[in-house]
Design a protein around this motif. Structure first.
Motif, PDB file in Angstrom:
ATOM      1  N   GLU B  94     101.477  16.040 -77.526  1.00  0.00           N
ATOM      2  CA  GLU B  94     102.004  16.912 -78.784  1.00  0.00           C
ATOM      3  C   GLU B  94     100.902  17.627 -79.569  1.00  0.00           C
ATOM      4  O   GLU B  94      99.977  16.586 -79.707  1.00  0.00           O
ATOM      5  CB  GLU B  94     103.059  16.108 -79.631  1.00  0.00           C
ATOM      6  CG  GLU B  94     103.951  17.129 -80.352  1.00  0.00           C
ATOM      7  CD  GLU B  94     104.970  16.201 -81.127  1.00  0.00           C
ATOM      8  OE1 GLU B  94     105.497  16.613 -82.193  1.00  0.00           O
ATOM      9  OE2 GLU B  94     105.241  14.996 -80.646  1.00  0.00           O
ATOM     10  N   ARG B  95     100.971  18.701 -79.954  1.00  0.00           N
ATOM     11  CA  ARG B  95      99.867  19.191 -80.788  1.00  0.00           C
ATOM     12  C   ARG B  95      99.770  18.683 -82.166  1.00  0.00           C
ATOM     13  O   ARG B  95     101.079  18.412 -82.700  1.00  0.00           O
ATOM     14  CB  ARG B  95     100.375  20.684 -80.881  1.00  0.00           C
ATOM     15  CG  ARG B  95      99.064  21.455 -81.455  1.00  0.00           C
ATOM     16  CD  ARG B  95      99.212  22.912 -81.524  1.00  0.00           C
ATOM     17  NE  ARG B  95     100.552  23.233 -82.475  1.00  0.00           N
ATOM     18  CZ  ARG B  95     100.831  24.268 -82.826  1.00  0.00           C
ATOM     19  NH1 ARG B  95     100.322  25.346 -81.973  1.00  0.00           N
ATOM     20  NH2 ARG B  95     102.026  24.493 -83.685  1.00  0.00           N
ATOM     21  N   LYS B  96      98.684  18.080 -82.834  1.00  0.00           N
ATOM     22  CA  LYS B  96      98.387  17.494 -83.766  1.00  0.00           C
ATOM     23  C   LYS B  96      98.297  18.737 -84.747  1.00  0.00           C
ATOM     24  O   LYS B  96      98.097  19.611 -84.598  1.00  0.00           O
ATOM     25  CB  LYS B  96      97.339  16.448 -83.829  1.00  0.00           C
ATOM     26  CG  LYS B  96      97.423  15.422 -82.838  1.00  0.00           C
ATOM     27  CD  LYS B  96      97.969  14.145 -83.373  1.00  0.00           C
ATOM     28  CE  LYS B  96      98.186  13.250 -82.160  1.00  0.00           C
ATOM     29  NZ  LYS B  96      97.298  13.176 -81.230  1.00  0.00           N
ATOM     30  N   LYS B  97      98.404  18.199 -86.187  1.00  0.00           N
ATOM     31  CA  LYS B  97      97.972  19.216 -87.236  1.00  0.00           C
ATOM     32  C   LYS B  97      96.577  19.583 -87.073  1.00  0.00           C
ATOM     33  O   LYS B  97      95.699  18.880 -86.714  1.00  0.00           O
ATOM     34  CB  LYS B  97      98.292  18.471 -88.812  1.00  0.00           C
ATOM     35  CG  LYS B  97      99.594  19.100 -88.960  1.00  0.00           C
ATOM     36  CD  LYS B  97      99.437  18.997 -90.786  1.00  0.00           C
ATOM     37  CE  LYS B  97     100.288  20.086 -91.288  1.00  0.00           C
ATOM     38  NZ  LYS B  97     101.637  20.345 -90.693  1.00  0.00           N
ATOM     39  N   GLY B  98      96.177  20.714 -87.214  1.00  0.00           N
ATOM     40  CA  GLY B  98      94.841  21.302 -87.232  1.00  0.00           C
ATOM     41  C   GLY B  98      94.463  21.542 -85.817  1.00  0.00           C
ATOM     42  O   GLY B  98      93.231  22.140 -85.610  1.00  0.00           O
ATOM     43  N   GLU B  99      95.337  21.544 -84.821  1.00  0.00           N
ATOM     44  CA  GLU B  99      94.852  21.787 -83.607  1.00  0.00           C
ATOM     45  C   GLU B  99      95.355  23.393 -83.193  1.00  0.00           C
ATOM     46  O   GLU B  99      95.270  23.690 -81.840  1.00  0.00           O
ATOM     47  CB  GLU B  99      95.303  20.751 -82.540  1.00  0.00           C
ATOM     48  CG  GLU B  99      94.627  19.431 -82.358  1.00  0.00           C
ATOM     49  CD  GLU B  99      94.904  18.568 -81.352  1.00  0.00           C
ATOM     50  OE1 GLU B  99      94.183  17.621 -81.315  1.00  0.00           O
ATOM     51  OE2 GLU B  99      96.252  18.583 -80.855  1.00  0.00           O
ATOM     52  N   GLU B 100      96.000  24.095 -83.934  1.00  0.00           N
ATOM     53  CA  GLU B 100      96.745  25.180 -83.766  1.00  0.00           C
ATOM     54  C   GLU B 100      95.524  26.162 -82.979  1.00  0.00           C
ATOM     55  O   GLU B 100      96.364  27.095 -82.346  1.00  0.00           O
ATOM     56  CB  GLU B 100      97.147  25.779 -85.068  1.00  0.00           C
ATOM     57  CG  GLU B 100      98.453  25.340 -85.537  1.00  0.00           C
ATOM     58  CD  GLU B 100      98.083  23.939 -86.451  1.00  0.00           C
ATOM     59  OE1 GLU B 100      96.934  23.663 -86.419  1.00  0.00           O
ATOM     60  OE2 GLU B 100      99.093  23.268 -87.098  1.00  0.00           O
ATOM     61  N   GLU B 106     103.384  24.033 -79.395  1.00  0.00           N
ATOM     62  CA  GLU B 106     103.370  22.641 -80.106  1.00  0.00           C
ATOM     63  C   GLU B 106     103.331  21.539 -79.025  1.00  0.00           C
ATOM     64  O   GLU B 106     102.949  20.528 -79.340  1.00  0.00           O
ATOM     65  CB  GLU B 106     104.839  22.666 -80.536  1.00  0.00           C
ATOM     66  CG  GLU B 106     104.806  22.941 -82.098  1.00  0.00           C
ATOM     67  CD  GLU B 106     106.287  22.921 -82.623  1.00  0.00           C
ATOM     68  OE1 GLU B 106     107.054  22.356 -82.080  1.00  0.00           O
ATOM     69  OE2 GLU B 106     106.546  24.154 -83.464  1.00  0.00           O
TER      70      GLU B 106
END
Ligand code: SF4
Ligand code: SF4
Lengths: 342, 175
Positions: B94-100, B106
């Motif tokens: 799962e994508r973490k915050k800040g890895e966009e 996601e």
């Protein structure tokens, strides 16, 4: 004097031996190149410039291959088979006159190891021994394919040796000698036997193909039906020996054909150029090798042109065509000699 | 239907004397091989020379990034399912915050491996992909002595972020 004579002969024997081996080695390379060119390919070109080191790489590979001797084989005969093939292949080079006579320090040195007065017979005898190597190897392998290959080899040899001998008889009737040196000397200049015996030469070259187990007569190996023929069970350098013996045989047959029918070391206009004896001899040696190379090329050329015979066709050709034709050739030659008194 | 005008009617009639003599035919054959002896070889000497590939050649894969440089793959597994050779495996994360900036969706593939020895280069994976993330390229998967070298992970599959390292697959898209 006696010592010097022995020394000469030893040196010539060694040189002839080395050259035979070298040419046989490079025949494997030439064969692959010729095959490649005839099939619009490039051939081996990785080992050294133009792949010139390929034979060394091949030999190295053979030495490092695992050596397998089948459990059920007759070990002694199995090992000795390739040795016999190789030995008999090398023995013939003794009587071949490589060149005329060199004059060094007031002595005449003939570029022939032994001038047997029955040179032709000697070659014949040794070549027929060659089949023992194949026969013994094929039998000792205790494998039905090997045995079949060996049986084929021996029957083929016997059949074709007959017509080969008959083709030669016509030649010998003409030359009146069995010494290879004398036969070559009689063909001085452009007076080559092939012009008198073209048909005999044709018969001879066909039989030579059969004797060397070359396509279209390579029934003893016959990959398509016999796996590998007589050397199915062989591996490593023993297999290498068998293959090598084939190339040596090819070289010797070419030398034999060149000296019997194509004048050996004689070349046209050899007297009118005004060269010294030594120069003529040296050029003669080169000419002789050129002729040999040409015949080796013909061997390869044929191999990559025509497919092999079926076994019954091979026997039919041998017994029903070659032998009667060879006999006819002997007869006609005899008739001509009788009528012209020459 | 006649395809060429070189076809010959086969018959089993007896050979003429000329044919039975065999030698003329041998000489004819030798002339043919001699002609080929002097013809130019058709060989391409591979590592030094390469043949030109078609624009839609199916060579080794690439995992694409989008215009901003984020990986397009969402680890849905459709490529792996469609693969007839079962060459693709992946582990999703799962994508973490800040890895966009790194991953477009996601969910993304933390591990994505293609076994190039299994792959038959059929291109079904690129057809199956809903995110236009995987494509085949004009490049060849290079040979190697070790089997491990043929399992390509993301390090070799994902294209570079920089403009120069992107692999152009537009030709495949407007097929
Ligand atoms: S090209 Fe075909 S075989 Fe290769 S990974 Fe894609 S779907 Fe599988
Ligand atoms: S490459 Fe495409 S099909 Fe395969 S997992 Fe990623 S998004 Fe799904």
């Amino acid at each position: 004097m006696e010592m010097l004579f022995l020394l000469d002969k030893t040196v010539i024997a060694f040189v002839a031996f080395a050259i035979t081996l070298l040419i046989a080695t490079y025949s494997t390379y030439a064969e692959r190149k010729v095959a490649a060119f005839m099939q619009d390919r490039v051939g081996p070109d990785r080992a050294g410039p133009f792949g010139i080191l390929q034979p060394l790489a091949d030999a190295g590979k053979f030495f490092f291959k695992e050596e397998i001797i089948p459990n059920t084989s007759d070990k002694f005969l199995f090992i000795i088979g390739p040795g016999i093939s190789m030995l008999t292949a090398l023995m013939t080079s003794v009587v071949i006159p490589w060149g005329g006579t060199l004059q060094i320090a007031g002595r005449d040195i003939s570029l022939q190891v032994a001038d047997l007065n029955i040179g032709v017979l000697y070659v014949f005898a040794v070549v027929s021994l060659g089949v023992y190597g194949i026969m013994i190897g094929g039998w000792a392998s205790n494998n039905k394919y090997s045995l079949l290959g060996a049986v084929r080899a021996s029957s083929q040899m016997i059949s074709y040796e007959l017509s080969m001998g008959l083709a030669l008889i016509a030649l010998i009737m003409m030359t009146g000698t069995l010494s290879l040196k004398e036969i070559v000397d009689q063909q001085h200049g452009m007076n080559w036997n092939v012009f008198y015996q073209p048909f005999g030469f044709l018969l001879f070259i066909i039989c030579a193909f059969a004797e060397c187990n070359r396509t279209p007569f390579d029934l003893p190996e016959c990959e398509a039906e016999l796996v590998g023929g007589y050397h199915t069970e062989y591996s490593s350098m023993k297999l290498g020996f068998y293959m090598f013996a084939e190339y040596i045989n090819m070289f010797i047959s070419s030398a034999f054909m060149a000296s019997l029918y194509f004048g050996g070391y004689n070349f046209p206009f050899m007297d009118s150029l005004g060269l010294s004896q030594n120069a003529i001899t040296i050029i003669g040696v080169f000419v002789f090798f050129l002729k040999i190379f040409f015949f080796i090329f013909v061997f390869m050329w044929i191999r990559w042109t025509i497919p092999r015979f079926r076994y019954d066709q091979l026997m039919k050709l041998g017994w029903q065509w070659m032998i009667p034709l060879a006999l006819l050739n002997v007869f006609v030659t005899g008739l001509v000699i009788l009528l012209t008194g020459n | 239907m006649q395809l060429t005008n070189r076809s010959k009617v086969v018959s089993d009639k007896n050979m003429t004397a000329m044919e039975a003599a065999y030698l003329p035919a041998v000489i004819k054959g030798m002339a043919v091989t001699l002609k080929h002896f002097f013809m130019r070889p058709a060989t391409t000497k591979y590592p030094e020379q390469t043949r030109e590939f078609s624009e839609v050649y199916r060579g080794r894969h690439v995992l694409k990034r989008d215009e901003k440089g984020a990986e397009r793959c969402t680890a849905c597994g459709l490529c792996a399912v469609s693969c007839p050779a079962e060459a693709i495996t992946m582990v999703a994360a799962e994508r973490k915050k800040g890895e966009e900036g790194l991953y477009r969706e996601e969910k993304y593939a933390a591990i994505y491996e293609i076994n190039m020895l299994r792959c038959i280069f059929c291109g079904l994976c690129e057809e199956a992909c809903p995110k236009q993330a995987i494509f085949l390229t004009k490049e060849i998967a290079p040979a190697s002595y070790e089997r491990e070298d043929f399992i390509w992970g993301k390090d070799r599959l994902v294209e570079g972020v920089e403009e120069t390292k992107r692999i152009d697959i537009t030709k495949r898209q407007d097929r």
